[in-house]
Design a protein around this motif. Structure first.
Motif, PDB file in Angstrom:
ATOM      1  N   LEU A 171       0.845  -1.196   0.000  1.00 53.87           N
ATOM      2  CA  LEU A 171       0.000   0.000   0.000  1.00 53.87           C
ATOM      3  C   LEU A 171       0.877   1.241   0.000  1.00 53.87           C
ATOM      4  O   LEU A 171       1.753   1.385   0.849  1.00 53.87           O
ATOM      5  CB  LEU A 171      -0.889  -0.007   1.242  1.00 53.87           C
ATOM      6  N   VAL A 172       0.600   2.119  -0.921  1.00 54.93           N
ATOM      7  CA  VAL A 172       1.353   3.365  -1.016  1.00 54.93           C
ATOM      8  C   VAL A 172       0.448   4.508  -0.579  1.00 54.93           C
ATOM      9  O   VAL A 172      -0.651   4.688  -1.135  1.00 54.93           O
ATOM     10  CB  VAL A 172       1.851   3.597  -2.458  1.00 54.93           C
ATOM     11  N   HIS A 173       0.896   5.248   0.408  1.00 56.59           N
ATOM     12  CA  HIS A 173       0.099   6.364   0.908  1.00 56.59           C
ATOM     13  C   HIS A 173       0.089   7.483  -0.123  1.00 56.59           C
ATOM     14  O   HIS A 173       1.141   7.881  -0.652  1.00 56.59           O
ATOM     15  CB  HIS A 173       0.684   6.874   2.225  1.00 56.59           C
ATOM     16  N   LEU A 174      -1.110   7.995  -0.419  1.00 61.13           N
ATOM     17  CA  LEU A 174      -1.229   9.063  -1.404  1.00 61.13           C
ATOM     18  C   LEU A 174      -1.448  10.413  -0.734  1.00 61.13           C
ATOM     19  O   LEU A 174      -0.750  11.388  -1.036  1.00 61.13           O
ATOM     20  CB  LEU A 174      -2.402   8.778  -2.343  1.00 61.13           C
ATOM     21  N   ILE A 175      -2.417  10.470   0.143  1.00 63.64           N
ATOM     22  CA  ILE A 175      -2.794  11.777   0.687  1.00 63.64           C
ATOM     23  C   ILE A 175      -3.625  11.582   1.950  1.00 63.64           C
ATOM     24  O   ILE A 175      -4.367  10.597   2.074  1.00 63.64           O
ATOM     25  CB  ILE A 175      -3.558  12.595  -0.385  1.00 63.64           C
ATOM     26  N   LEU A 176      -3.481  12.488   2.885  1.00 71.88           N
ATOM     27  CA  LEU A 176      -4.251  12.484   4.129  1.00 71.88           C
ATOM     28  C   LEU A 176      -5.008  13.797   4.217  1.00 71.88           C
ATOM     29  O   LEU A 176      -4.423  14.859   3.980  1.00 71.88           O
ATOM     30  CB  LEU A 176      -3.315  12.328   5.328  1.00 71.88           C
ATOM     31  N   ILE A 177      -6.271  13.717   4.541  1.00 73.52           N
ATOM     32  CA  ILE A 177      -7.068  14.934   4.735  1.00 73.52           C
ATOM     33  C   ILE A 177      -7.693  14.871   6.118  1.00 73.52           C
ATOM     34  O   ILE A 177      -8.248  13.841   6.522  1.00 73.52           O
ATOM     35  CB  ILE A 177      -8.118  15.112   3.607  1.00 73.52           C
ATOM     36  N   ARG A 178      -7.542  15.922   6.873  1.00 71.26           N
ATOM     37  CA  ARG A 178      -8.030  15.947   8.240  1.00 71.26           C
ATOM     38  C   ARG A 178      -9.497  16.361   8.272  1.00 71.26           C
ATOM     39  O   ARG A 178     -10.002  16.961   7.325  1.00 71.26           O
ATOM     40  CB  ARG A 178      -7.184  16.895   9.089  1.00 71.26           C
ATOM     41  N   SER A 179     -10.142  16.072   9.365  1.00 67.97           N
ATOM     42  CA  SER A 179     -11.584  16.292   9.450  1.00 67.97           C
ATOM     43  C   SER A 179     -11.956  17.760   9.361  1.00 67.97           C
ATOM     44  O   SER A 179     -13.088  18.100   8.999  1.00 67.97           O
ATOM     45  CB  SER A 179     -12.149  15.692  10.739  1.00 67.97           C
ATOM     46  N   ASN A 180     -11.009  18.653   9.634  1.00 69.31           N
ATOM     47  CA  ASN A 180     -11.306  20.086   9.552  1.00 69.31           C
ATOM     48  C   ASN A 180     -10.892  20.685   8.198  1.00 69.31           C
ATOM     49  O   ASN A 180     -10.942  21.888   8.022  1.00 69.31           O
ATOM     50  CB  ASN A 180     -10.637  20.850  10.689  1.00 69.31           C
ATOM     51  N   GLU A 181     -10.488  19.831   7.281  1.00 69.05           N
ATOM     52  CA  GLU A 181     -10.125  20.274   5.935  1.00 69.05           C
ATOM     53  C   GLU A 181     -11.209  19.858   4.955  1.00 69.05           C
ATOM     54  O   GLU A 181     -11.875  18.839   5.141  1.00 69.05           O
ATOM     55  CB  GLU A 181      -8.773  19.673   5.520  1.00 69.05           C
ATOM     56  N   ARG A 182     -11.356  20.621   3.893  1.00 68.78           N
ATOM     57  CA  ARG A 182     -12.386  20.319   2.903  1.00 68.78           C
ATOM     58  C   ARG A 182     -11.802  19.862   1.572  1.00 68.78           C
ATOM     59  O   ARG A 182     -12.461  19.128   0.827  1.00 68.78           O
ATOM     60  CB  ARG A 182     -13.262  21.562   2.674  1.00 68.78           C
ATOM     61  N   GLU A 183     -10.592  20.304   1.297  1.00 66.31           N
ATOM     62  CA  GLU A 183      -9.986  19.948   0.007  1.00 66.31           C
ATOM     63  C   GLU A 183      -8.470  19.960   0.159  1.00 66.31           C
ATOM     64  O   GLU A 183      -7.911  20.745   0.921  1.00 66.31           O
ATOM     65  CB  GLU A 183     -10.411  20.962  -1.055  1.00 66.31           C
ATOM     66  N   LYS A 184      -7.844  19.054  -0.583  1.00 63.09           N
ATOM     67  CA  LYS A 184      -6.392  19.000  -0.553  1.00 63.09           C
ATOM     68  C   LYS A 184      -5.890  18.560  -1.919  1.00 63.09           C
ATOM     69  O   LYS A 184      -6.523  17.740  -2.600  1.00 63.09           O
ATOM     70  CB  LYS A 184      -5.940  18.006   0.513  1.00 63.09           C
ATOM     71  N   HIS A 185      -4.737  19.107  -2.304  1.00 58.14           N
ATOM     72  CA  HIS A 185      -4.162  18.768  -3.602  1.00 58.14           C
ATOM     73  C   HIS A 185      -2.771  18.207  -3.405  1.00 58.14           C
ATOM     74  O   HIS A 185      -2.044  18.604  -2.494  1.00 58.14           O
ATOM     75  CB  HIS A 185      -4.057  20.020  -4.475  1.00 58.14           C
ATOM     76  N   SER A 186      -2.401  17.294  -4.283  1.00 59.88           N
ATOM     77  CA  SER A 186      -1.035  16.799  -4.320  1.00 59.88           C
ATOM     78  C   SER A 186      -0.762  16.360  -5.749  1.00 59.88           C
ATOM     79  O   SER A 186      -1.220  15.303  -6.191  1.00 59.88           O
ATOM     80  CB  SER A 186      -0.843  15.627  -3.355  1.00 59.88           C
ATOM     81  N   GLY A 187      -0.031  17.193  -6.491  1.00 65.10           N
ATOM     82  CA  GLY A 187       0.239  16.859  -7.890  1.00 65.10           C
ATOM     83  C   GLY A 187      -1.046  16.737  -8.685  1.00 65.10           C
ATOM     84  O   GLY A 187      -1.867  17.658  -8.717  1.00 65.10           O
ATOM     85  N   ARG A 188      -1.258  15.575  -9.305  1.00 59.61           N
ATOM     86  CA  ARG A 188      -2.478  15.351 -10.098  1.00 59.61           C
ATOM     87  C   ARG A 188      -3.644  14.848  -9.243  1.00 59.61           C
ATOM     88  O   ARG A 188      -4.701  14.508  -9.776  1.00 59.61           O
ATOM     89  CB  ARG A 188      -2.175  14.344 -11.204  1.00 59.61           C
ATOM     90  N   LEU A 189      -3.440  14.788  -7.951  1.00 59.42           N
ATOM     91  CA  LEU A 189      -4.489  14.286  -7.058  1.00 59.42           C
ATOM     92  C   LEU A 189      -5.221  15.438  -6.394  1.00 59.42           C
ATOM     93  O   LEU A 189      -4.612  16.419  -5.964  1.00 59.42           O
ATOM     94  CB  LEU A 189      -3.881  13.397  -5.965  1.00 59.42           C
ATOM     95  N   ARG A 190      -6.536  15.278  -6.305  1.00 58.09           N
ATOM     96  CA  ARG A 190      -7.340  16.236  -5.565  1.00 58.09           C
ATOM     97  C   ARG A 190      -8.314  15.443  -4.706  1.00 58.09           C
ATOM     98  O   ARG A 190      -9.037  14.590  -5.209  1.00 58.09           O
ATOM     99  CB  ARG A 190      -8.101  17.158  -6.518  1.00 58.09           C
ATOM    100  N   VAL A 191      -8.294  15.716  -3.428  1.00 63.89           N
ATOM    101  CA  VAL A 191      -9.171  15.016  -2.495  1.00 63.89           C
ATOM    102  C   VAL A 191     -10.108  16.027  -1.860  1.00 63.89           C
ATOM    103  O   VAL A 191      -9.693  17.119  -1.489  1.00 63.89           O
ATOM    104  CB  VAL A 191      -8.354  14.304  -1.404  1.00 63.89           C
ATOM    105  N   THR A 192     -11.358  15.657  -1.760  1.00 64.30           N
ATOM    106  CA  THR A 192     -12.327  16.470  -1.033  1.00 64.30           C
ATOM    107  C   THR A 192     -12.899  15.666   0.124  1.00 64.30           C
ATOM    108  O   THR A 192     -12.907  14.426   0.087  1.00 64.30           O
ATOM    109  CB  THR A 192     -13.475  16.928  -1.947  1.00 64.30           C
ATOM    110  N   LEU A 193     -13.347  16.365   1.119  1.00 65.97           N
ATOM    111  CA  LEU A 193     -13.958  15.727   2.276  1.00 65.97           C
ATOM    112  C   LEU A 193     -15.186  16.525   2.684  1.00 65.97           C
ATOM    113  O   LEU A 193     -15.108  17.744   2.871  1.00 65.97           O
ATOM    114  CB  LEU A 193     -12.970  15.657   3.436  1.00 65.97           C
TER     115      LEU A 193
END
Lengths: 111, 114
Positions: free
Chosen positions: A43-65
């Motif tokens: 398993l390769v870790h890609l990105i972590l988003i905390r509960s008080n965050e709504r969006e995070k970017h890393s390169g071509r990755l975009r995560v929303t919560l």
């Protein structure tokens, strides 16, 4: 249903297209993490988003919560054949608690 | 970049035999974990370890399982008497601190019990 359920279960796209994977969970969380797993590998870790965050970017990755909907999405832009893998979301409840993984989305990027 | 390592990469054993899976966590990490993934299924938590003792374990982690940090670098998972259903990929992970921090996973040991 269980904590950390991804959808779709499988996704097949052409190289260059964007891939969106979703994850839903049931309990309150401290953070949500996305991992990638190539077939039969670790398993390769890609990105972590905390509960008080709504969006995070890393390169071509975009995560929303969205904690109100208890859901997260992972967007991979301009996909490449090398992005072909299974993608898992994993949630962590408050405190020293283990990660709870979903069943994953199998992404196939066709060159 | 530091990484978690695991040995062996593959292990084949007979039912009833003992196996020891080894992990070297990232050197400045304080929390260690074992997870397993049965073929085609989700990754499941087994146990977490901190300050030389188990901090949490799942229902899967029964009396057949034990963990140990025998020295300053290794972290081991022992299965005393393997069963067919123990066949799975076993992942070790470590993190700097609990709670917010990212867990970094090793490449896994594929265990096959015959």
């Amino acid at each position: 249903s269980q904590q950390g359920e991804e959808d779709p279960q499988a996704l097949s796209i052409q190289e260059g297209e964007n891939a969106t994977m979703n994850c839903s969970y049931k309990t309150s969380i401290n953070n949500l993490q996305w991992y990638r797993q190539n077939s039969g590998r670790g398993l390769v870790h890609l990105i972590l988003i905390r509960s008080n965050e709504r969006e995070k970017h890393s390169g071509r990755l975009r995560v929303t919560l969205d904690t109100s909907k208890k859901s997260s999405s992972l967007l991979i832009t301009a996909s490449r054949a090398a992005d072909t893998a299974s993608y898992f979301c994993a949630t962590r409840r408050p405190g020293n608690t283990p990660l709870v993984f979903g069943k994953g989305t199998r992404l196939s990027v066709i060159a | 970049e530091p990484e978690v390592t695991q040995t062996p990469s593959h292990q084949v054993t007979q039912m009833g035999q003992e196996v020891i899976l080894r992990c070297v966590p990232i050197s400045n990490h304080l929390y260690f974990y074992w997870y397993r993934q049965i073929l085609g299924q989700k990754v499941e938590f087994l146990v977490s370890f901190y300050n030389n003792e188990i901090s949490e374990k799942s229902e899967i982690f029964d009396d057949q399982f034990s963990v140990e940090r025998p020295d300053g670098s290794n972290f081991t998972l022992k299965i005393r008497s393997t069963k067919l259903e123990d066949s799975a990929m076993y992942f070790c992970a470590s993190s700097e601190a609990s709670g917010q921090e990212t867990q970094y996973f090793g490449p896994g040991t594929r265990l096959l019990v015959l």
